[in-house]
Design a protein around this motif. Structure first.
Motif, PDB file in Angstrom:
ATOM      1  N   HIS A   1       9.078   2.629  -0.705  1.00  0.00           N
ATOM      2  CA  HIS A   1       8.516   1.836   0.177  1.00  0.00           C
ATOM      3  C   HIS A   1       9.490   1.802   1.445  1.00  0.00           C
ATOM      4  CE1 HIS A   1       5.464  -0.027  -2.061  1.00  0.00           C
ATOM      5  NE2 HIS A   1       6.077  -0.498  -2.988  1.00  0.00           N
TER       6      HIS A   1
ATOM      7  N   SER B   1       5.642  -1.493   1.510  1.00  0.00           N
ATOM      8  CA  SER B   1       4.788  -0.947   2.484  1.00  0.00           C
ATOM      9  C   SER B   1       3.150  -0.982   2.110  1.00  0.00           C
ATOM     10  CB  SER B   1       5.236   0.741   2.396  1.00  0.00           C
ATOM     11  OG  SER B   1       4.992   1.277   1.207  1.00  0.00           O
TER      12      SER B   1
ATOM     13  N   LYS C   1       9.903  -5.781   5.277  1.00  0.00           N
ATOM     14  CA  LYS C   1       9.501  -4.057   5.524  1.00  0.00           C
ATOM     15  C   LYS C   1      10.569  -3.473   5.231  1.00  0.00           C
ATOM     16  CE  LYS C   1       5.237  -4.755   7.356  1.00  0.00           C
ATOM     17  NZ  LYS C   1       4.865  -6.111   7.164  1.00  0.00           N
TER      18      LYS C   1
ATOM     19  N   ASN D   1       8.413   2.578   5.292  1.00  0.00           N
ATOM     20  CA  ASN D   1       8.787   1.735   6.232  1.00  0.00           C
ATOM     21  C   ASN D   1       9.460   2.003   7.417  1.00  0.00           C
ATOM     22  OD1 ASN D   1       6.478  -0.104   5.356  1.00  0.00           O
ATOM     23  ND2 ASN D   1       7.940  -1.358   4.470  1.00  0.00           N
TER      24      ASN D   1
END
Length: 267
Positions: A186, A153, A161, A190
């Motif tokens: 992350h 991210s 992603k 995302n």
């Protein structure tokens, strides 16, 4: 009990890099992981490599993970795997990563994919990434290693992603030792459904990293059910360590861990 490994590139930054393995040991941990320790070069000198190896060995900790060279990360780069102009640079780095892994018994190596460059053909980037990931996977296989591929991210130009993005690349390869690095922070940022990712793919995880959200702080500073997710991943087949990759803040970065350990010992 869950084994934690300290990411000594984002934590313990009040210590010089080569003193961080010992600082992790002093804090009560027996394992560390690092981003590539020399962001200025893919090919550090033999003396630099020796200093790093001695710092880890001397601290009496296990190196559980190491990134391949990822370009100038402080300047915003996030990998060179997909860059056709840096193929030779990446492959020269692979040899050094394998050397360090062999000497320190490290088996997991994170290959940051790289940003999409304006004006560069995305299909060429994807083909370059597949070639480089295959090359790296074959190289680390010689020491029983695994290449990790991570959704990231905070970098709009980074093509991976979600877990599905990374798994699609992994599935396109003809090697069996490239696996998903599931960084729960992350994935959440995302927009991934982490509980669903765990339910469907825990056995495909090569490594797990954690930070809380919002803020990318220590567990308990945000709203994520990290311990619940870790337990679900372990029930689903993940049996590796949990990487602590969060921002320390101004307080004791391991207060949450020490508290949980005390609670477990007195239960």
């Amino acid at each position: 009990m869950t084994r934690h490994t300290v990411n000594a590139s984002i934590l313990l930054t009040d210590h010089p890099l080569l003193e961080r393995p010992a600082a992790a040991r002093e804090a009560g941990f027996d394992a560390v992981e690092f981003w590539w320790p020399w962001p200025e070069t893919a090919t550090p000198s033999a003396a630099q490599v020796e200093e790093f190896v001695q710092a880890v060995e001397g601290a009496g900790v296990q190196l559980t993970g190491l990134n391949f060279f990822a370009g100038d990360m402080p300047a915003g780069e996030r990998g060179v795997v997909n860059d056709p102009e840096r193929r030779d640079e990446f492959r020269a780095n692979v040899a050094i990563v394998v050397e360090i892994g062999k000497r320190l018994g490290c088996k997991h190596f994170n290959a940051l994919y790289g940003l999409h460059a304006d004006g560069r053909d995305a299909h060429t980037e994807a083909a370059t990434a597949r070639d480089n990931l295959t090359y790296a996977a074959n190289a680390v296989a010689e020491i029983g290693g695994t290449v990790l591929l991570e959704p990231v991210s905070g970098a709009p130009g980074y093509p991976l992603k979600t877990a599905a993005d990374a798994l699609a690349v992994i599935d396109s390869l003809d090697v069996g030792n490239v696996r998903l690095l599931a960084d729960f922070y992350h994935l959440v940022v995302n927009g991934d459904d982490v509980a669903k990712v765990i339910a469907n793919h825990a056995e495909d995880f090569g490594h797990i990293q954690i930070a809380d959200s919002p803020g990318r702080g220590a567990p308990g500073t945000g709203e994520l059910p990290l311990q619940e997710w870790i337990a679900a991943a372990q029930q689903g087949g993940y049996d590796g360590p949990i990487g602590l990759e969060y921002l320390a803040g101004d307080s004791d970065p391991f207060a949450w861990h020490n508290s949980a350990r005390t609670d477990a010992e007195t239960a």
